[in-house]
Design a protein around this motif. Structure first.
Motif, PDB file in Angstrom:
ATOM      1  N   VAL A 514       0.847  -1.184   0.000  1.00 11.15           N
ATOM      2  CA  VAL A 514       0.000   0.000   0.000  1.00 11.15           C
ATOM      3  C   VAL A 514       0.882   1.233   0.000  1.00 11.15           C
ATOM      4  N   THR A 515       0.422   2.282  -0.630  1.00 15.51           N
ATOM      5  CA  THR A 515       1.156   3.542  -0.525  1.00 15.51           C
ATOM      6  C   THR A 515       0.470   4.327   0.587  1.00 15.51           C
ATOM      7  N   ALA A 516       1.235   4.609   1.626  1.00 11.36           N
ATOM      8  CA  ALA A 516       0.631   5.130   2.843  1.00 11.36           C
ATOM      9  C   ALA A 516      -0.019   6.495   2.665  1.00 11.36           C
ATOM     10  N   CYS A 518      -1.410   9.797   0.512  1.00 14.32           N
ATOM     11  CA  CYS A 518      -1.836  10.237  -0.808  1.00 14.32           C
ATOM     12  C   CYS A 518      -2.686  11.474  -0.693  1.00 14.32           C
ATOM     13  N   ALA A 523      -1.260  12.545  -6.070  1.00  6.24           N
ATOM     14  CA  ALA A 523      -2.111  11.705  -6.930  1.00  6.24           C
ATOM     15  C   ALA A 523      -1.459  11.410  -8.273  1.00  6.24           C
ATOM     16  N   THR A 524      -0.882  12.434  -8.892  1.00  2.00           N
ATOM     17  CA  THR A 524      -0.242  12.213 -10.196  1.00  2.00           C
ATOM     18  C   THR A 524       0.871  11.196 -10.094  1.00  2.00           C
ATOM     19  N   LYS A 526       1.385   8.870  -7.850  1.00  2.00           N
ATOM     20  CA  LYS A 526       0.901   7.529  -7.554  1.00  2.00           C
ATOM     21  C   LYS A 526       0.295   6.891  -8.794  1.00  2.00           C
ATOM     22  N   ARG A 527      -0.440   7.682  -9.565  1.00  2.88           N
ATOM     23  CA  ARG A 527      -1.082   7.133 -10.747  1.00  2.88           C
ATOM     24  C   ARG A 527      -0.038   6.666 -11.753  1.00  2.88           C
ATOM     25  N   LEU A 530       1.333   3.380 -10.781  1.00  2.00           N
ATOM     26  CA  LEU A 530       0.394   2.296 -11.097  1.00  2.00           C
ATOM     27  C   LEU A 530       0.452   1.939 -12.559  1.00  2.00           C
ATOM     28  N   GLU A 531       0.566   2.974 -13.398  1.00  2.00           N
ATOM     29  CA  GLU A 531       0.604   2.704 -14.830  1.00  2.00           C
ATOM     30  C   GLU A 531       1.866   1.981 -15.222  1.00  2.00           C
TER      31      GLU A 531
END
Lengths: 561, 317
Positions: A514-516, A518, A523-524, A526-527, A530-531
């Motif tokens: 998990v990313t603690a 956010c 947000a950018t 983290k996204r 994920l990509e």
């Protein structure tokens, strides 16, 4: 002219090998003042492609045996020269790379005489690179090799040596005229295929394709005749004049037999049609590449493919991935087993997943090969150990100077995956290896399954000799433990024979993923993370709850020495 | 707000400006721990800061804590949680410490499980312990790292049943997780207006210069993906919503989208079986609320306690 004129395929140039036989017609003014026409065929040396060699030899009167003057006689030298001797060809030894400091022409000539048994006193020494000695070779061809004899007035009799699909010309057929004359506009009959065509074009390769009016006895050239598919032509067939056919067709060839098999599946199921089309295209010019559709519960739709050998397999795979841009999963190379059932019948097993219920099986047989390995004697120990590990039975061990030659009979399935790699590794690359299929022999063989998270993964099933099963199972479990990423639950990895687990490993579960934090600008970032992860997952295949990366299949199936 | 560099005057000035809530970077109430992490405050100073904030009228206070600190014990963490709650803090952000390579922490404790840094299982246990303790103390775990005091009210709901309560959830943070617009002030701060994320210059110096220049557009680092790319926007929405207790609810408009939602629901089944996700699909609606699916007796915290118990037994024996 390009550097390696005849090795026109990109892959051939890259690997420094010849794969398909290529022909050339050359005019040569000899020392006796006469101008001769030489028809030459360049053949592959690699053991996988001996089929190409034998076909080409049948179309010739003589052969140049080219031996590397620094490496000397190698296993594949023997394989090829014996084929030439078997069809009674006149042989002229040629020592190449004479320009290299490591060249030892006297030693190699002696070797040729000792090991092969042909006279090498008049062997021609050349350097193809510098051009030195090449005129002497052409002289030798003219003076030592018999000219073709054939009756130009007799009924047309031509050997169909090969055929392929050319994007501009359509199906092109390589022919060697034995008797008679082949002309543009003729109606020809392919005797074995029982088909009739009208010749559009007749020509020679210089090596560029050049049309001519006619081809006569002794000449090698090509023809086109509105033939729809390569599959319509049969290599070794006799071509004759339909209006005046010959009464004695040529003996023809046995079809090539694939000896190594594997499954090829697209990573992305959507690519299946593209894969099918790609394989069809490759097959157009390679009749020895066989494939048939297969479905696997785990991998979806794909193909079971047959190859002449491991090099052939690698080349096809590389071409599929490179030229057609496909991401592929390759299952273990395997061999064909003969399964003798209790009811007396016999089936050929291509895919471990198809093995019938053991109660129905009387016994199983596996193909054996006779392998000839040559290497400097200092590596002999490692080589013998490797062969013994692979259930080999030594047949012969001889020396020619400091070079050892050992003959081993080995089960083919112990050789198919990485025997060659290991051989090269224990001999620092110096060993050469050649083999031929001998026969099928009974063996204590079992099917070993790999279960990931308690589900069998078909692509990892293999047929293995019982005495090798435990070690192999343990090795595969260990490898998979490292190759399969951790998931949010623990994953048991098991090797099993008939439901009995013989080896196991466990992949521990990830405790947190998990990313603690956010908020705001996070947000950018983290996204994007994920990509990136998602892109990485493209090479994964889903099996129930477990994702297995493509490379896990290949790496898990390598045999340890 | 950093208790080490805090002043009462600044607090009063902010309160006067209309600020109504403060988030205090406590991190830990163990002075040794704080020193080890290079923090410039003590537990006492953190307590003092909270008292001061209250005294200037900032009643709505949240505290930040870290779990997974080097050498952090379960007892210490539990004690910190109880103490903060006792001080009247209504909201806690408890972050599982990420040891990023290239940071001071990442350099000093590079490997999980070594040199005092908790291993993965221990860190997971601490995260879980936070959840159970705060639940006992009446906090709802409404986002991955955020807990808000939830006071059950005795008011009757509209249908007569006992329902509802007052939550101290952070409205501020919820705006991020729901993709609503917000402005920003300060160096490195990011605003999200008209679906464009704009970050201000990071260093204080460059920020001040930017402000003096009138805050020009060129000085901002822009991310327009939420406006320009549907895929990116969808990914971000999904990612953010799934961090919250309510999760993501998708309602199908027609038969085709309903089939898509059904497929997604099917794909979630293995995760549901593994107790890693909860999802429901009914009347064309796919809901994925957050639910902690393990019992206190299973799960990493219990495992760690079990291991410690064994270790102690072995030492005693």
């Amino acid at each position: 002219m390009k550097e390696q004129v005849l090795d026109s395929m990109e892959l051939e140039r890259e690997r420094g090998i010849t794969i398909k036989a290529q022909t050339v017609r050359l005019e040569y003014k000899a020392q006796d003042g006469e101008t001769y026409i030489l028809n030459l065929i360049d053949t592959p040396g690699h053991v996988d492609f001996t089929y190409e060699v034998s076909r080409s030899l049948s179309a010739c009167e003589g052969a140049l045996l080219v031996v590397d003057a620094s490496q000397g006689v190698e296993a594949q030298t023997l394989a090829n020269v014996y084929q030439a001797i078997d069809v009674d060809l006149e042989i002229v030894p040629v020592l190449n790379k004479i320009d290299l400091p490591a060249a030892e022409p006297d030693r190699v000539k002696a070797q040729i005489e000792d090991v092969i048994g042909i006279d090498a006193t008049e062997a021609v020494e050349i350097s193809a690179k510098t051009g030195m000695g090449v005129p002497e070779v052409l002289e030798a061809i003219v003076t030592k090799l018999p000219a073709p004899d054939g009756d130009a007035d007799a009924a047309l009799k031509a050997l169909l040596v090969d055929s392929w699909y050319d994007p501009y010309l359509g199906v092109v057929v390589l022919v060697r005229i034995i008797d008679g004359v082949l002309k543009k506009g003729m109606r020809i009959r392919m005797m074995g295929a029982d088909a009739v065509y009208t010749v559009d074009q007749v020509g020679v390769s210089t090596p560029k394709k050049t049309p001519v009016d006619a081809l006569g006895p002794g000449e090698i050239g090509y023809l086109t005749a509105q033939i729809k598919e390569v599959a319509d032509t049969s290599v070794g067939d006799t071509i004759t004049d339909d209006r005046r056919p010959t009464t004695e067709p040529l003996p023809g060839f046995k079809p090539s037999v694939p000896v190594v098999f594997c499954g090829i599946f697209p990573v992305d199921a959507n690519d299946f049609e593209d894969l099918r089309a790609a394989m069809g295209k490759l097959r157009l010019n390679d009749a020895s590449f066989e494939f048939e559709m297969e479905t696997s519960a785990a991998l979806g739709f794909g193909f079971r493919c047959g190859f002449l050998g491991l090099l052939h397999l690698e080349i096809i795979r590389e071409r599929l991935e490179r030229e057609f841009n496909l991401d592929l999963i390759t299952t273990a190379p395997s061999v064909v087993y003969d399964i003798h059932l209790t009811d007396g019948s016999k089936i050929e097993l291509h895919n471990p997943a198809d093995l019938p219920d053991p109660v129905r099986i009387d016994h199983m047989e596996e193909p054996w090969i006779k392998a000839t390995i040559m290497a400097p004697d200092e590596y002999l120990g490692g080589i013998l150990k490797l062969c013994e590990e692979r259930r080999g039975v030594q047949q012969d061990l001889t020396y020619a100077g400091s070079r050892a030659m050992v003959v081993y009979e080995l089960p083919l399935n112990e050789v198919v995956f990485d025997f060659y790699d290991r051989l090269k590794s224990v001999s620092k690359g110096y060993a050469s290896f050649d083999y031929q299929i001998v026969e099928h022999r009974p063996g204590d063989l079992v099917k070993m399954q790999l279960l990931v998270n308690e589900e069998p993964v078909d692509a990892l099933s293999i047929i293995v000799h019982r005495e090798k099963a435990e070690a192999r199972g343990r090795s595969m479990c260990e490898k998979l433990k490292d190759l399969i990423p951790r998931h949010m639950f623990k994953i048991p990895i098991q090797a099993a024979i008939g439901g009995r687990v013989i080896a196991r490993e466990t992949i521990a579960a990830l405790r947190k993923d998990v990313t603690a934090k956010c908020y705001g600008g996070d947000a950018t970032r983290k996204r994007k993370l994920l990509e990136k992860q998602k892109a990485g997952k493209k090479k994964m295949r889903q099996f129930g709850r477990v994702e297995i990366p493509q490379e896990a299949f290949i790496k898990a199936l390598k045999i340890d020495g | 707000m950093d208790p080490g560099t805090f002043s009462g005057e600044k607090a009063a000035a902010l309160a006067e400006l209309g600020v109504t809530r403060a988030s205090v970077g406590v991190q830990s109430l163990d002075d040794e721990q704080l020193q080890r992490c290079g923090r410039k405050h003590t537990a006492q100073e953190a307590k003092e800061a909270i008292r001061l904030l209250r005294s200037v009228g900032l009643e709505n206070i949240s505290a930040d804590l870290l779990s997974g600190l080097p050498q952090q014990s379960e007892e210490q963490l539990v004690s910190d949680l109880h103490e903060l709650v006792a001080w009247g803090v209504d909201h806690l952000s408890v972050y599982d410490l990420q040891y990023e390579p290239g940071t001071a922490f990442g350099r000093r404790w590079p490997v999980a499980g070594e040199t005092g840094r908790p291993g993965e299982a221990a860190a997971a246990a601490l995260y879980e312990t936070t959840h159970w303790e705060l639940e006992k103390l009446g906090f709802e775990h409404y986002e991955v790292s955020n807990y808000a005091r939830f006071t059950q009210t005795l008011l009757q709901g509209p249908e007569g049943g006992a329902a509802g309560g007052v939550s101290s959830r952070s409205q501020h943070n919820q705006i991020y997780w729901h993709g609503a617009p917000y402005a920003a002030y300060g160096n490195g701060a990011a605003s999200f207006v008209h679906s464009i994320r704009a970050s201000r210059p990071r260093s204080l110096e460059s920020y001040c210069r930017w402000v003096e220049a009138g805050g020009p557009l060129e000085g901002l680092e822009l991310d327009t993906s939420q406006r320009d790319s549907r895929a990116d926007a969808l990914c971000e929405t999904t990612m953010l919503r799934l961090r919250t207790m309510e999760g993501l609810t998708l309602q199908a408009e027609d038969g085709e989208t309903e089939r898509c939602l059904q497929a997604i629901f099917g794909a979630l089944e293995p995760w549901q079986e593994a107790k890693l996700a909860s999802a429901s699909f009914a009347d064309g609606s796919l809901a994925t609320p957050y639910q902690y699916l393990h019992n206190p007796e299973e799960g990493p915290a219990a495992e760690q306690r079990g291991k410690r118990g064994q270790g102690e037994q072995m030492r005693a024996g």
